[in-house]
Structures are given as C-alpha cells and as structure tokens.
Design a protein around this motif. Structure first.
Motif, PDB file in Angstrom:
ATOM      1  N   LEU A   1       0.840  -1.193   0.000  1.00  0.00           N
ATOM      2  CA  LEU A   1       0.000   0.000   0.000  1.00  0.00           C
ATOM      3  C   LEU A   1       0.872   1.238   0.000  1.00  0.00           C
ATOM      4  O   LEU A   1       1.784   1.368   0.790  1.00  0.00           O
ATOM      5  CB  LEU A   1      -0.904   0.021   1.236  1.00  0.00           C
ATOM      6  N   GLN A   2       0.605   2.139  -0.917  1.00  0.00           N
ATOM      7  CA  GLN A   2       1.304   3.406  -0.951  1.00  0.00           C
ATOM      8  C   GLN A   2       0.346   4.481  -0.488  1.00  0.00           C
ATOM      9  O   GLN A   2      -0.779   4.554  -0.968  1.00  0.00           O
ATOM     10  CB  GLN A   2       1.791   3.722  -2.358  1.00  0.00           C
ATOM     11  N   VAL A   3       0.779   5.278   0.471  1.00  0.00           N
ATOM     12  CA  VAL A   3      -0.072   6.342   0.969  1.00  0.00           C
ATOM     13  C   VAL A   3      -0.408   7.264  -0.186  1.00  0.00           C
ATOM     14  O   VAL A   3       0.456   7.674  -0.951  1.00  0.00           O
ATOM     15  CB  VAL A   3       0.626   7.112   2.105  1.00  0.00           C
ATOM     16  N   GLN A   4      -1.690   7.576  -0.331  1.00  0.00           N
ATOM     17  CA  GLN A   4      -2.174   8.305  -1.489  1.00  0.00           C
ATOM     18  C   GLN A   4      -2.173   9.811  -1.324  1.00  0.00           C
ATOM     19  O   GLN A   4      -2.362  10.518  -2.279  1.00  0.00           O
ATOM     20  CB  GLN A   4      -3.598   7.845  -1.810  1.00  0.00           C
ATOM     21  N   GLY A   5      -2.018  10.319  -0.129  1.00  0.00           N
ATOM     22  CA  GLY A   5      -2.128  11.763   0.058  1.00  0.00           C
ATOM     23  C   GLY A   5      -1.250  12.277   1.156  1.00  0.00           C
ATOM     24  O   GLY A   5      -0.265  11.662   1.514  1.00  0.00           O
ATOM     25  N   GLY A   6      -1.615  13.427   1.677  1.00  0.00           N
ATOM     26  CA  GLY A   6      -0.817  14.103   2.671  1.00  0.00           C
ATOM     27  C   GLY A   6      -1.231  13.791   4.085  1.00  0.00           C
ATOM     28  O   GLY A   6      -1.350  14.703   4.894  1.00  0.00           O
ATOM     29  N   ASN A   7      -1.466  12.528   4.384  1.00  0.00           N
ATOM     30  CA  ASN A   7      -1.862  12.117   5.724  1.00  0.00           C
ATOM     31  C   ASN A   7      -3.096  12.857   6.207  1.00  0.00           C
ATOM     32  O   ASN A   7      -3.129  13.393   7.314  1.00  0.00           O
ATOM     33  CB  ASN A   7      -0.701  12.266   6.701  1.00  0.00           C
ATOM     34  N   LEU A   8      -4.108  12.893   5.377  1.00  0.00           N
ATOM     35  CA  LEU A   8      -5.385  13.481   5.776  1.00  0.00           C
ATOM     36  C   LEU A   8      -6.075  12.606   6.814  1.00  0.00           C
ATOM     37  O   LEU A   8      -6.816  13.098   7.652  1.00  0.00           O
ATOM     38  CB  LEU A   8      -6.278  13.680   4.556  1.00  0.00           C
ATOM     39  N   ILE A   9      -5.828  11.297   6.743  1.00  0.00           N
ATOM     40  CA  ILE A   9      -6.310  10.375   7.771  1.00  0.00           C
ATOM     41  C   ILE A   9      -5.198  10.265   8.801  1.00  0.00           C
ATOM     42  O   ILE A   9      -4.105   9.805   8.495  1.00  0.00           O
ATOM     43  CB  ILE A   9      -6.638   8.985   7.187  1.00  0.00           C
ATOM     44  N   THR A  10      -5.474  10.705  10.019  1.00  0.00           N
ATOM     45  CA  THR A  10      -4.427  10.701  11.047  1.00  0.00           C
ATOM     46  C   THR A  10      -4.507   9.487  11.960  1.00  0.00           C
ATOM     47  O   THR A  10      -3.549   9.186  12.659  1.00  0.00           O
ATOM     48  CB  THR A  10      -4.498  11.981  11.900  1.00  0.00           C
ATOM     49  N   ASN A  11      -5.650   8.794  11.954  1.00  0.00           N
ATOM     50  CA  ASN A  11      -5.795   7.630  12.806  1.00  0.00           C
ATOM     51  C   ASN A  11      -6.870   6.718  12.220  1.00  0.00           C
ATOM     52  O   ASN A  11      -7.911   7.191  11.774  1.00  0.00           O
ATOM     53  CB  ASN A  11      -6.190   8.048  14.225  1.00  0.00           C
ATOM     54  N   LEU A  12      -6.593   5.445  12.232  1.00  0.00           N
ATOM     55  CA  LEU A  12      -7.558   4.428  11.810  1.00  0.00           C
ATOM     56  C   LEU A  12      -7.261   3.198  12.642  1.00  0.00           C
ATOM     57  O   LEU A  12      -6.166   2.638  12.550  1.00  0.00           O
ATOM     58  CB  LEU A  12      -7.409   4.111  10.319  1.00  0.00           C
ATOM     59  N   ARG A  13      -8.226   2.818  13.486  1.00  0.00           N
ATOM     60  CA  ARG A  13      -7.990   1.640  14.320  1.00  0.00           C
ATOM     61  C   ARG A  13      -9.294   1.041  14.824  1.00  0.00           C
ATOM     62  O   ARG A  13     -10.261   1.751  15.061  1.00  0.00           O
ATOM     63  CB  ARG A  13      -7.079   1.962  15.489  1.00  0.00           C
ATOM     64  N   PRO A  14      -9.290  -0.280  15.007  1.00  0.00           N
ATOM     65  CA  PRO A  14     -10.436  -0.927  15.636  1.00  0.00           C
ATOM     66  C   PRO A  14     -10.454  -0.596  17.131  1.00  0.00           C
ATOM     67  O   PRO A  14      -9.440  -0.184  17.695  1.00  0.00           O
ATOM     68  CB  PRO A  14     -10.197  -2.418  15.400  1.00  0.00           C
ATOM     69  N   ASP A  15     -11.601  -0.799  17.787  1.00  0.00           N
ATOM     70  CA  ASP A  15     -11.719  -0.415  19.197  1.00  0.00           C
ATOM     71  C   ASP A  15     -10.804  -1.203  20.128  1.00  0.00           C
ATOM     72  O   ASP A  15     -10.518  -0.740  21.227  1.00  0.00           O
ATOM     73  CB  ASP A  15     -13.175  -0.481  19.675  1.00  0.00           C
ATOM     74  N   ARG A  16     -10.289  -2.347  19.730  1.00  0.00           N
ATOM     75  CA  ARG A  16      -9.323  -3.097  20.548  1.00  0.00           C
ATOM     76  C   ARG A  16      -7.882  -2.846  20.086  1.00  0.00           C
ATOM     77  O   ARG A  16      -6.965  -3.553  20.492  1.00  0.00           O
ATOM     78  CB  ARG A  16      -9.634  -4.586  20.514  1.00  0.00           C
ATOM     79  N   GLY A  17      -7.706  -1.872  19.238  1.00  0.00           N
ATOM     80  CA  GLY A  17      -6.375  -1.538  18.746  1.00  0.00           C
ATOM     81  C   GLY A  17      -6.022  -2.341  17.514  1.00  0.00           C
ATOM     82  O   GLY A  17      -6.590  -3.405  17.247  1.00  0.00           O
ATOM     83  N   GLU A  18      -5.074  -1.801  16.751  1.00  0.00           N
ATOM     84  CA  GLU A  18      -4.638  -2.489  15.543  1.00  0.00           C
ATOM     85  C   GLU A  18      -4.070  -3.853  15.923  1.00  0.00           C
ATOM     86  O   GLU A  18      -3.274  -3.969  16.851  1.00  0.00           O
ATOM     87  CB  GLU A  18      -3.585  -1.660  14.810  1.00  0.00           C
ATOM     88  N   GLY A  19      -4.511  -4.891  15.215  1.00  0.00           N
ATOM     89  CA  GLY A  19      -4.067  -6.248  15.503  1.00  0.00           C
ATOM     90  C   GLY A  19      -4.838  -6.911  16.628  1.00  0.00           C
ATOM     91  O   GLY A  19      -4.516  -8.029  17.023  1.00  0.00           O
TER      92      GLY A  19
END
Length: 167
Positions: free
Chosen positions: A31-49
C-alpha cells in the motif's frame, strides 16, 4: 585518541535517540499512501491487531485533518471484499463507525483470520461509488483503490489501512 570519548558520546546519544523510535509494519506492505496524511488515525476499538471472536461487535475509529468523504472497505482472509461505509461525510476530527445515526452494528463473522479494513478519504464528494465485488488478491485490491482515488488531486485524498484478527 583524544577524539575517542567524543565519538563514544555521539554514538551513545544516537543510540538513546533511536530507542524512542517505533516502527510499525502492517500486513499490506504494498500500500502506498495516497495523500498528505489526511487520515491521522484508523484503528479498531481493541487496537490495531486486536482479536475478536465470531459474533462480537467491532467499532472503527477514524480521525481526519479536514472534513470530507470517507469510504470503509473490509477485506476478509479469504479475499472477499465488502463496503462497510460508502462516501460518508465526516467532519475533521474523530468519527466512530458504525455511527449511531446509521443504526448499524459491525458484527464479526467468519472466515477466521486476518480482517483488513481500508479507509479511503477525499476532501471533495466522489463522483463515482467504489464498487467491489468478488475475491481480491493484494494486487487487485490496490488497483481498485488506486483507480478510485486517481481522479482527485493527491493533496485531496488519502488511503490508510488497519487490521484485526477474527478467531
């Protein structure tokens, strides 16, 4: 030999500064980041993984730097993809999905294994809907995402991904 203590001090300082670094590796290495980090956080409620049992609910937190439109797509361990949210308007800051006003619950279902979730954000309303159907491998998954965001300037789009495990 007079410079030896100085070089030891420099190496020690470098080692201390590096010990504060954190390197995160996600399952989607292509995956290559597509922009200027407009999304600063993305995680499930129990944390990534985090781990969820079949039948449990999962919530996803997404934070953005500006207002815009968000699409969430899930990719199951068997390669089947589905859209969780399509072109949803979000304000800058944090939004939790599913949103209360949508009256939905994201319930974890088989197949067991890794569940990837990709967030696709654009500052302007997308002129088309992201259509995913069938089974995707990593290459096709990335190709569909890239084709969907390519009409928008890089400064106005971002793509991020997280994951959790289903047991």
């Amino acid at each position: 030999m007079r410079n030896a203590p100085l070089s030891v001090l420099a190496l020690g300082t470098l080692a201390l500064s590096l010990s504060a670094c954190t390197v995160s590796v996600r399952p989607n290495l292509s995956l290559q980041v597509q922009g200027g980090n407009l999304i600063t956080n993305l995680r499930p409620d129990r944390g990534e993984g985090g781990t969820y049992a079949v039948g449990e609910s999962v919530r996803l937190s997404v934070s953005t730097r500006s207002a815009g439109y968000l699409t969430l797509v899930a990719l199951q361990s068997n390669g089947y993809a589905s859209v969780l949210a399509r072109n949803v308007y979000v304000n800058a800051g944090a939004t939790t999905f599913p949103r209360a006003q949508d009256g939905q619950v994201y319930t974890v279902a088989p197949p067991r294994g890794i569940q990837r979730v990709r967030a696709i954000f654009t500052r302007v309303r997308p002129t088309t809907d992201l259509v995913v159907s069938g089974v995707f491998d990593g290459t096709r998954w990335n190709t569909v995402t890239t084709a969907y965001v390519s009409p928008y300037p890089q400064a106005d789009r971002d793509v991020q991904e997280t994951f959790f495990y289903i047991r």
